[in-house]
Design a protein around this motif. Sequence first.
Motif, PDB file in Angstrom:
ATOM      1  N   LEU A  90       3.357  -1.105   2.992  1.00  0.00           N
ATOM      2  CA  LEU A  90       4.471  -0.753   3.869  1.00  0.00           C
ATOM      3  C   LEU A  90       3.973  -0.254   5.221  1.00  0.00           C
ATOM      4  CD1 LEU A  90       6.845   1.055   1.337  1.00  0.00           C
ATOM      5  CD2 LEU A  90       7.266  -1.135   2.481  1.00  0.00           C
ATOM      6  N   ALA A  91       2.869   0.529   5.199  1.00  0.00           N
ATOM      7  CA  ALA A  91       2.319   1.036   6.451  1.00  0.00           C
ATOM      8  C   ALA A  91       1.782  -0.100   7.309  1.00  0.00           C
ATOM      9  CB  ALA A  91       1.211   2.046   6.158  1.00  0.00           C
ATOM     10  N   VAL A  92       1.117  -1.056   6.656  1.00  0.00           N
ATOM     11  CA  VAL A  92       0.598  -2.213   7.394  1.00  0.00           C
ATOM     12  C   VAL A  92       1.752  -3.017   7.988  1.00  0.00           C
ATOM     13  CG1 VAL A  92      -0.611  -4.411   7.168  1.00  0.00           C
ATOM     14  CG2 VAL A  92      -1.520  -2.367   6.055  1.00  0.00           C
ATOM     15  N   PHE A  93       2.794  -3.222   7.186  1.00  0.00           N
ATOM     16  CA  PHE A  93       3.944  -3.997   7.647  1.00  0.00           C
ATOM     17  C   PHE A  93       4.637  -3.323   8.828  1.00  0.00           C
ATOM     18  CE2 PHE A  93       8.441  -5.276   7.455  1.00  0.00           C
ATOM     19  CZ  PHE A  93       8.303  -6.664   7.486  1.00  0.00           C
ATOM     20  N   SER A  94       4.709  -1.989   8.771  1.00  0.00           N
ATOM     21  CA  SER A  94       5.408  -1.249   9.832  1.00  0.00           C
ATOM     22  C   SER A  94       4.514  -0.975  11.029  1.00  0.00           C
ATOM     23  CB  SER A  94       5.939   0.076   9.288  1.00  0.00           C
ATOM     24  OG  SER A  94       4.866   0.945   8.953  1.00  0.00           O
ATOM     25  N   GLY A  95       3.203  -1.189  10.840  1.00  0.00           N
ATOM     26  CA  GLY A  95       2.273  -0.930  11.936  1.00  0.00           C
ATOM     27  C   GLY A  95       1.969   0.533  12.126  1.00  0.00           C
TER      28      GLY A  95
END
Length: 235
Positions: A90-95
Motif C-alpha cells: 500500500l505504501a509503494v502504491f501510494s508513494g
Amino acid sequence: MRGDHEADGRVAKLAAAIGEPARARILYCLMGNRARTSTELALVAGVSPSTASVHLHRLMAEGLIKVLAQGKHRYYSIEGADVAALLESLAVFSGGVRDEFVPTTPTHLRAARTCYDHIAGTLGVALHDRVIALGWVAGRTVEDGEALDVTPAGGAALAKLGIDLDAMRRLRRRLAFPCLDWSERRPHLGGALGAALLSLSLGRRWVVQDRDSRSLRVTPAGQRAFCMHFGLRDA
C-alpha cells in the motif's frame, strides 16, 4: 456465492480498519519491526490514550497487530510478515515514505545492559539474532507465544563454551525464549540460556557490570570473544 460475499466482507473490514488515518499511522509506525506501547502509539496517531486504545482493539480484532504483555507494560507490534507485506504494498502504491523508529534510551543502557538475569540492549539483540543464524537455536510456537529450542549443533557449540545444556534443562524455567527488548523493540535472548550467557560473559570478564545501573560494558577481551564465538564484529 456466499463464500464470495464473505470474502468481500472480510476485505471491506480490513480496508476500513487500515483506512482510518489514526489507525494507518499506528500500523505504519509498527512497520519497522519495533514494538511500541499504547502511550507511544497515541502520540504517533495524534489521538488521546483512550481513543488509541479503541483503535488498537480494532486492529487486533482484524488480526493486523498483536500485543505482548511484559511485566506491567503492553507492547504492540505487527501481527506478521503478511501484514507487513500488505502495508508495504500500500505504501509503494501510494508513494508514501515512512520514518523509522528512533530510540531515545541513553546510549550506555542501549548498548548493553542486564534484563533480570540475561543480556539486553543492542548486544543482547545481536546475540539473539546470531544464535538463530548460526543454527544453535530454532523457534517454535507455544501456547503463550514463542519458545526457542537448542539444536544438536547448538548443544555442541555451547558445550565448547562450557555451558551445560543438560543442567539448564533440569532448571524449573523456560530453556530459551525471545524477550522483547524495551530499547531496541526487538527480541533479545531470555530464559536459562540467556542467563547462562550472561553468567559466562561476566565470569570471563567479556562484560563488566556498572555498579550503579544495569548497564554492561564490553571489554576488549569480550570484543574478541564475541567476534570469535558468535561472529559479532561490533560488540
